[in-house]
Design an enzyme around this catalytic site. Structure first.
Site: not given
Length: 243
Positions: A151, A169
């Protein structure tokens, strides 16, 4: 006599059972057609033509550090912690010169600050030793840095270098499943499905739109459907129709 492979009855049953289970495994597809996805993201684009991330930074390096610090912390909290830190150290060399204790003290207001301070310190050392003090531009090199996962790498590649990556997320993961846009059991599954179904012109900005939408409108506990700009396009089973 010709040799024949003999399969015992119970073996056949086991094979049939396995085959049946494989066929019954549900395929989690998007609830939206290609045209509906186009229309949904056209709405996001109309309301926010140039979406931005909310982590304060001054260059690629401070962005990388900010994203590393944002794990299990809010952007607001990270921005407060880095306000003076980035004024003192906006390069790996300056950050190392501060020393681990000073870095730790500057970010002590955010969660897991001891581990994060160590990761930032080691990350700076590795940037200097292996990348001439510059932030690398590939996912593989980024993920090799301390404290950097997929991420984080996707955020840096997207914001700093303009690459069409999708950073999943908690907000985006929730929306992918809640809206039925890109249902998946893992962030990677949601990311890969989004990359597959989204029109190319929306991929780079898509995670900004979805993260902001999940953070401020389609909240985890109580979605604010009365404020939703994609209410007409939404196919969420939680959609509050009688507002």
């Amino acid at each position: 006599m010709t040799d024949q492979k003999i399969i015992q009855p119970q073996t056949k049953k086991a094979l049939n059972t396995a085959g049946t289970k494989a066929k019954r495994k549900p395929v989690r597809r998007s609830r939206y057609s290609k045209q509906e996805i186009q229309e949904l993201f056209e709405v996001f684009q109309r309301y926010n033509p140039e979406p931005k991330g909310e982590l304060d930074h001054t260059n690629e390096f401070t962005l990388l550090v900010a994203v590393v610090l944002s794990a299990q912390a809010t952007d607001v909290g990270v921005n407060k912690a880095t306000k003076f830190l980035f004024q003192m150290a906006d390069t790996p060399e300056k950050m190392l010169a501060l020393g681990l204790d000073r870095i730790r003290e500057e970010i002590r207001t955010i969660g897991l600050y001891k581990t994060k301070a160590k990761n930032v310190y080691l990350l700076c050392q590795q940037l200097i030793d292996k990348h001439d003090g510059k932030v690398p531009q590939t996912r593989e090199e980024l993920e090799a840095l301390p404290g950097v996962g997929r991420k984080t790498a996707n955020v840096v590649l997207n914001i700093a270098f303009g690459q069409p990556t999708i950073a999943v997320d908690t907000h985006l993961f929730r929306l992918g499943n809640r809206l039925g846009l890109a249902p998946g059991k893992t962030p990677l599954e949601v990311e890969e499905k989004l990359a597959k179904i989204l029109p190319k012109e929306f991929i780079r900005d898509s995670h900004h739109w979805l993260i902001l939408h999940g953070r401020y409108i389609c909240k985890a506990r109580k979605p604010e459907c009365h404020r939703c700009i994609i209410f007409d396009q939404c196919k969420s089973k939680e959609k509050q129709i009688n507002l």
